[in-house]
Motif scaffolding. Sequence first.
Motif, short mmCIF file in Angstrom:
data_model
loop_
_atom_site.label_atom_id
_atom_site.label_comp_id
_atom_site.label_asym_id
_atom_site.label_seq_id
_atom_site.Cartn_x
_atom_site.Cartn_y
_atom_site.Cartn_z
N LEU A 24 -12.23 16.71 3.87
CA LEU A 24 -12.36 18.07 3.36
C LEU A 24 -12.20 18.16 1.85
N PHE A 25 -11.28 17.39 1.27
CA PHE A 25 -10.92 17.57 -0.13
C PHE A 25 -11.20 16.36 -1.02
N GLY A 26 -11.45 15.21 -0.44
CA GLY A 26 -11.82 14.05 -1.23
C GLY A 26 -10.65 13.38 -1.92
N ARG A 27 -10.23 13.94 -3.05
CA ARG A 27 -9.20 13.34 -3.90
C ARG A 27 -7.85 14.01 -3.61
N VAL A 28 -6.97 13.30 -2.93
CA VAL A 28 -5.70 13.89 -2.54
C VAL A 28 -4.57 12.89 -2.78
N GLY A 88 -24.06 18.54 -5.63
CA GLY A 88 -23.31 18.11 -4.46
C GLY A 88 -21.84 18.43 -4.48
N HIS A 89 -21.39 19.26 -5.44
CA HIS A 89 -19.95 19.48 -5.56
C HIS A 89 -19.36 20.20 -4.35
N THR A 90 -20.17 20.99 -3.63
CA THR A 90 -19.63 21.74 -2.50
C THR A 90 -19.44 20.88 -1.26
N THR A 91 -19.78 19.60 -1.32
CA THR A 91 -19.54 18.73 -0.17
C THR A 91 -18.07 18.41 0.00
N VAL A 92 -17.25 18.76 -0.97
CA VAL A 92 -15.80 18.80 -0.78
C VAL A 92 -15.33 20.19 -1.21
N TYR A 93 -14.20 20.60 -0.66
CA TYR A 93 -13.63 21.88 -1.04
C TYR A 93 -12.75 21.71 -2.27
N PRO A 94 -12.51 22.79 -3.00
CA PRO A 94 -11.64 22.70 -4.18
C PRO A 94 -10.19 22.48 -3.80
N ILE A 95 -9.46 21.78 -4.65
CA ILE A 95 -8.01 21.69 -4.48
C ILE A 95 -7.44 23.10 -4.67
#
Length: 539
Positions: A161-165, A515-522
């Motif tokens: 969902l968020f990618g970088r966590v 493609g930025h919307t392929t993850v949600y924002p932090i």
Amino acid sequence: MKPFILALSICLLASCSLEENPRDQITAEEAYPNANALYLNTVATLYSYIGGSADGQGLQGTCRGVYDLQTLGSDEAMLPTRGGDWYDGGIWQQMYRHDWTAGHELAQNSWLYLYKVITLCNRSLEQLDTHADLLTEQTLTNYKSEVRAIRAIYYWYLLDLFGRVPIITSTVVAADEVQQSERSQVFEFVVSELWACCPALAKENSVKQSGDYYGRVTLPVAYFVLAKLMLNAEVYADDDWTDGQRLDGSKIMFEIYGKRMNAWEAAIHYCDSIEDMGYRLEKNYQDNFVVHNENSCENIWVIAMDKDLYYNEQQNIFRSWHYRHAAAYGISGENGLCATRRTLEIFGYGTDRQDSRFDLNYWAGTVYDRNGNIVYDRIGNPLVYWPFEVEFELSGSPYVETAGARMKKYDIDRNATKDGKLMDNDIVLFRFADVLLMRAEAKLRNGQDGQGDFDLVRERAGMPSRPISLQNLADERLLELCWEGWRRQDQIRFGQYKSLITDNEWAEKVDESDGHTTVYPIPDAILVGNRKLTQNKGY
């Protein structure tokens, strides 16, 4: 036996500790007097959080959380604004348009929920180590492996969902110790954790109510997640999803039991392993979703549902059905969630090629009660659902209450309580039909023949063979797995993820070309709590 639940304070990734002593927290002596209590209060208690009864809680069954991000951010389903209903500050319109912000409620709820369970897992691991003298060495390893596997699954959801966590493995974390990991690092962590856990996980079926493994993370559950990780490796190993460059799964390598495999071969390996454990397709599709579906030979992991024992709720039917439709079945409805036109198109609704699974998953047309009697709407006319009349803004439409095909996947429990939300149908998370489709896709991407697996799924549905292709696989996954929370992930993997907004609609289209919307924002609240964390690109 219903496990005890410890009262804990959950940190939000800032300087925090779980060593506080709230007045309603039982003491360590009370929680861990013997091996059985240690298991209940470190391992069993975690399963209380897989489902939920409040907004944003649970992996499925509730609203405004993980399931909605995966479903309503895709082209599968939507929550139209129906006059005074379902506007809710515009959050559903933002999902439809893909113009969510870092303050979006669903993203924040999901982040907090996922990290809450991760924190509870960390606490359990620490308590197991502290009280290791109560257990044999092998039992300690088994318990810790199960908890680590649960934690890895929750990190998989965060990765997706968020990618970088941040990867946090302790309950005591200072703000300057929290590091935001790149997506590939989180991917590697989840895979490595599951690999480490697998040897000690029970091989048991976790769907059967009889025995000690009902609803638990066992080896086939871990194998399923590993298959998903491998199938999505091109996405998960990519640290910059906005640069227009896609990784090649045939060049992403893993070493499994001493054998070097690419991502597709690894996915096939784990699918094969699940099949070797005895899972197979049910003869009848709908048997996976009946009231007592614990006898399914297809379901691999479920949210355990028992209205007399658990608080887990199934709210998706409740919020989909028209008020009068629900009342005719002895439950309540909120008249909201429905299929999109894109879903109707893929199902061939209203055409001579309509897929047989449409009528198993959706209510459309005139509505009847259990006895075959017509149900009437609130002004006395026969209640009719009009699938093609769905629009995101229905205010003022003659179809404001009746537009859209509604959820029909799960049988209605005649003895359900709490407006129908407490029912005995286990909520299906993973099942074998998905394994067959994953293996078919991995074979196709690897230059092999996946037609056989693809055909098995279609044959069970009574549908004719269709040549396997990436597009047909993408469509088949919706046909087979609708309402099960996979569509967003699938669309991203197939390169088809975009807003449903069309050029002639009132709302301005969001530029998703990078493609930025392929993850949600932090979430904003997390960034404010820790200035070392940075926002995902494009937000």
